[in-house]
Design a protein around this motif. Structure first.
Motif, short mmCIF file in Angstrom:
data_model
loop_
_atom_site.label_atom_id
_atom_site.label_comp_id
_atom_site.label_asym_id
_atom_site.label_seq_id
_atom_site.Cartn_x
_atom_site.Cartn_y
_atom_site.Cartn_z
N PRO A 1 8.88 -0.13 11.33
CA PRO A 1 8.19 -1.52 11.53
C PRO A 1 6.51 -1.04 10.43
O PRO A 1 5.98 -1.04 11.29
N ALA A 2 7.10 -1.97 9.36
CA ALA A 2 5.83 -1.01 8.32
C ALA A 2 4.24 -2.14 9.08
O ALA A 2 3.57 -1.43 8.33
N ASN A 3 4.61 -3.15 8.86
CA ASN A 3 3.52 -3.84 8.75
C ASN A 3 2.14 -3.35 9.81
O ASN A 3 1.68 -3.61 10.25
N PHE B 1 3.83 7.67 0.74
CA PHE B 1 4.10 8.15 1.82
C PHE B 1 5.74 8.09 2.01
O PHE B 1 6.22 7.10 1.62
N ASN B 2 6.21 9.93 2.52
CA ASN B 2 8.24 9.43 2.44
C ASN B 2 8.06 9.86 3.78
O ASN B 2 7.94 10.44 4.47
N TYR B 3 8.90 8.65 4.59
CA TYR B 3 9.23 8.54 5.92
C TYR B 3 9.97 8.79 5.95
O TYR B 3 11.32 8.75 6.63
N THR C 1 0.53 -1.32 -0.08
CA THR C 1 0.06 -0.06 -0.18
C THR C 1 0.56 1.33 0.47
O THR C 1 0.47 2.37 -0.41
N ILE C 2 1.88 1.54 0.01
CA ILE C 2 2.98 2.70 0.36
C ILE C 2 4.70 2.42 0.05
O ILE C 2 5.16 0.66 0.10
N ALA C 3 4.86 3.32 -0.99
CA ALA C 3 6.50 2.55 -1.26
C ALA C 3 6.74 3.42 0.00
O ALA C 3 6.78 4.50 0.12
#
Length: 363
Positions: A136-138, A256-258, A6-8
């Motif tokens: 932790p993306a999940n 989103f750019n984290y 869902t995100i990069a």
């Protein structure tokens, strides 16, 4: 790592041969690094990246405050237009001369002469499942595309389910539903039920409603008369839908750019709620705070979590009332921002988070 479709997560990093540092890094080179971004006294010389690592975790091996990694990588927020990935088996080096972290991987024959040569690994396509993420993306994936907050003005204007065929009470996947309200040209919608009202711990006013996500619907046929209804088909159903449930346009797939950063202006927020309706939160929990885009927050903002200092009687001075200092116990990584409310991931806490705690600009 769990597939994260869902995100990069886009990151810009500094490589060994930085001929021209970005503006942010140039400023840091010209002035001493702030104490908050100091290296640990026992920081290692290098770290070999392994599957399951995160940028936050790797930086925590070197820095007193892991969220400071953009500074020591020489990152610039504008560099997200030229993203770079970090992969397992690459090596993070601590350049003690410049006080920076460098990324590279040994080339063929490296180490034979006692010198390791480094080459940058650059990929600018969509997120590779092997690339490591920032956090932790999940843990936050379910919260990125589903509605979390319905603000007061949205509640009043949201289209609503008014009936179902044959007088049915509930609807699930593949059922039809009749809807009234302004669709604003949309055809794909998320269905939600207004949940718990969120009250500002300071003003006690309701600032929004936590949404209960029910599923998705797609428009099949628009109303033919002014008093008619629009016909929808339930595409997916997490919970049964009913008359009175509301619709919200399906947002585009978030990208989103984290890049973690301190807020650009002073922020003094309070914890509004802990997701899931529990009373306390710990590491990796999701909490909401009473500040959002109107207060200058954006995705990646990092705030310090503190326990509000108690007011007690000084037993050594005729019980004169005094206020104890606020006690910093962790960090909050903001990953989704609404107008007056934001959601954040609790990071590195030494105490439990409770509603009313402070979320402030890092010192």
């Amino acid at each position: 790592m769990k597939k994260f479709s869902t995100i990069a997560l886009l990151f810009a990093i500094a490589f060994p041969a930085l001929q021209a540092l970005p503006a942010y890094a140039q400023e840091q080179k010209a002035s001493p690094r702030s104490n908050k971004c100091a290296f640990l006294p026992d920081a290692p010389d290098k770290h070999v990246v392994v599957k399951g690592d995160t940028l936050w975790g790797i930086s925590g091996k070197f820095l007193q405050n892991p969220w400071c990694w953009p500074e020591v990588w020489g990152m610039n927020r504008d560099e997200i237009r030229n993203p770079h990935w970090i992969y397992p088996n690459q090596i993070v080096y601590f350049d003690r001369t410049t006080g920076r972290l460098r990324l590279g991987s040994p080339v063929n024959g490296a180490g034979k002469s006692g010198t390791t040569h480094l080459t940058p690994q650059i990929r600018s396509e969509s997120m590779d499942k092997d690339a490591i993420s920032a956090i932790p993306a999940n843990l936050i994936e379910p919260f990125l595309s589903q509605p979390l907050i319905i603000e007061l003005d949205e509640m009043a204007t949201a289209p609503r389910i008014v009936a179902a065929p044959e007088g049915r009470v509930t609807m699930s996947k593949s059922d039809k539903a009749y809807v009234r309200g302004d669709l604003q040209g949309g055809t794909s919608f998320q269905v939600f039920r207004p949940g718990v009202p969120l009250k500002d711990p300071e003003t006690k006013a309701v600032i929004g409603y936590e949404a209960v996500f029910l599923g998705t619907m797609k428009l099949e046929r628009t109303a033919k008369t002014p008093d008619g209804v629009d016909t929808f088909m339930v595409v997916s159903s997490k919970e049964e839908m009913a008359v009175g449930d509301r619709l919200k346009p399906t947002p585009p797939t978030p990208i989103f750019n984290y890049m973690p950063h301190a807020p650009e202006q002073a922020v003094n927020a309070r914890v509004v709620s802990i997701y899931g309706g529990v009373n306390q939160a710990g590491q990796n929990s999701i909490v909401s705070i009473n500040r959002g885009s109107d207060a200058g927050l954006d995705v990646g903002t990092v705030l310090g979590l503190s326990r509000y200092g108690q007011v007690i009687a000084d037993r050594t001075d005729n019980k004169k009332m005094i206020r104890l200092p606020d006690e910093l116990y962790g960090s909050l990584f903001v990953f989704r921002v609404f107008k007056n409310i934001s959601y954040g991931l609790v990071m590195e806490v030494t105490d439990t988070v409770v509603v009313g705690d402070l979320a402030q600009s890092p010192e």
